[in-house]
Design a protein around this motif. Sequence first.
Motif, PDB file in Angstrom:
ATOM      1  N   ASP A  32     -31.781 -13.961 125.842  1.00  0.00           N
ATOM      2  CA  ASP A  32     -32.145 -13.370 127.140  1.00  0.00           C
ATOM      3  C   ASP A  32     -31.077 -13.704 128.182  1.00  0.00           C
ATOM      4  N   ASP A  33     -30.043 -12.872 128.223  1.00  0.00           N
ATOM      5  CA  ASP A  33     -28.935 -13.111 129.150  1.00  0.00           C
ATOM      6  C   ASP A  33     -29.377 -13.037 130.608  1.00  0.00           C
ATOM      7  N   THR A  34     -30.372 -12.203 130.903  1.00  0.00           N
ATOM      8  CA  THR A  34     -30.836 -12.057 132.286  1.00  0.00           C
ATOM      9  C   THR A  34     -31.423 -13.369 132.798  1.00  0.00           C
ATOM     10  N   MET A  35     -32.302 -13.989 132.022  1.00  0.00           N
ATOM     11  CA  MET A  35     -32.911 -15.252 132.469  1.00  0.00           C
ATOM     12  C   MET A  35     -31.871 -16.365 132.525  1.00  0.00           C
ATOM     13  N   LYS A  36     -30.913 -16.348 131.615  1.00  0.00           N
ATOM     14  CA  LYS A  36     -29.838 -17.335 131.668  1.00  0.00           C
ATOM     15  C   LYS A  36     -29.052 -17.175 132.966  1.00  0.00           C
ATOM     16  N   GLU A  37     -28.729 -15.930 133.315  1.00  0.00           N
ATOM     17  CA  GLU A  37     -27.968 -15.663 134.535  1.00  0.00           C
ATOM     18  C   GLU A  37     -28.753 -16.061 135.785  1.00  0.00           C
ATOM     19  N   PHE A  38     -30.068 -15.821 135.784  1.00  0.00           N
ATOM     20  CA  PHE A  38     -30.878 -16.279 136.915  1.00  0.00           C
ATOM     21  C   PHE A  38     -30.774 -17.787 137.056  1.00  0.00           C
ATOM     22  N   GLY A  39     -30.873 -18.499 135.954  1.00  0.00           N
ATOM     23  CA  GLY A  39     -30.745 -19.955 135.995  1.00  0.00           C
ATOM     24  C   GLY A  39     -29.398 -20.384 136.539  1.00  0.00           C
ATOM     25  N   GLU A  40     -28.349 -19.728 136.091  1.00  0.00           N
ATOM     26  CA  GLU A  40     -27.004 -20.047 136.585  1.00  0.00           C
ATOM     27  C   GLU A  40     -26.912 -19.788 138.083  1.00  0.00           C
ATOM     28  N   ASP A  41     -27.471 -18.647 138.528  1.00  0.00           N
ATOM     29  CA  ASP A  41     -27.432 -18.311 139.953  1.00  0.00           C
ATOM     30  C   ASP A  41     -28.204 -19.329 140.789  1.00  0.00           C
ATOM     31  N   PHE A  42     -29.404 -19.691 140.338  1.00  0.00           N
ATOM     32  CA  PHE A  42     -30.194 -20.674 141.085  1.00  0.00           C
ATOM     33  C   PHE A  42     -29.459 -22.014 141.148  1.00  0.00           C
ATOM     34  N   SER A  43     -28.842 -22.412 140.055  1.00  0.00           N
ATOM     35  CA  SER A  43     -28.200 -23.727 140.000  1.00  0.00           C
ATOM     36  C   SER A  43     -27.006 -23.835 140.940  1.00  0.00           C
ATOM     37  N   GLU A  44     -26.351 -22.712 141.236  1.00  0.00           N
ATOM     38  CA  GLU A  44     -25.153 -22.731 142.071  1.00  0.00           C
ATOM     39  C   GLU A  44     -25.423 -23.232 143.482  1.00  0.00           C
ATOM     40  N   ASP A  45     -26.637 -23.071 143.965  1.00  0.00           N
ATOM     41  CA  ASP A  45     -26.955 -23.461 145.336  1.00  0.00           C
ATOM     42  C   ASP A  45     -27.538 -24.873 145.430  1.00  0.00           C
ATOM     43  N   LEU A  46     -27.602 -25.579 144.322  1.00  0.00           N
ATOM     44  CA  LEU A  46     -28.204 -26.919 144.311  1.00  0.00           C
ATOM     45  C   LEU A  46     -27.111 -27.983 144.262  1.00  0.00           C
ATOM     46  N   ASP A  47     -27.072 -28.800 145.302  1.00  0.00           N
ATOM     47  CA  ASP A  47     -26.049 -29.839 145.386  1.00  0.00           C
ATOM     48  C   ASP A  47     -26.550 -31.206 144.933  1.00  0.00           C
ATOM     49  N   HIS A  48     -27.863 -31.430 144.950  1.00  0.00           N
ATOM     50  CA  HIS A  48     -28.406 -32.767 144.727  1.00  0.00           C
ATOM     51  C   HIS A  48     -29.330 -32.861 143.520  1.00  0.00           C
TER      52      HIS A  48
END
Length: 113
Positions: free
Chosen positions: A88-104
């Motif tokens: 499921d590339d779509t859910m993987k990409e969502f995870g990658e996108d969400f993770s980009e904004d997390l610094d801590h």
Amino acid sequence: MDFDFAAGRLSLKGESYPEDASAVFGPIFSALETFFAATEGREVTFDFDMAYFNSSSAKALMNMFQMLDQAAASGCRLTVNWFFAADDDTMKEFGEDFSEDLDHVTFNLVAVE
């Protein structure tokens, strides 16, 4: 949804496509705000295993991740596990996108066969 606040284990699993995401996620945000107000220094794991979510749920999840990052910045040791089907590339990409904004937050992408 399974929140074991005492154990520091939180989980959202399944599908989310409500007409009014604020009505569904509002109580979740309130519970998380109360929990994170008293978690400084605690270790917390939040598992996300979403098969599908609509655009209004995506916005709510983004707001939730911002809340998690703020809690981590305030001293909560927070790990997010983002589970997705290996094909499921779509859910993987969502995870990658969400993770980009997390610094801590420690963010793990977990492929499931």
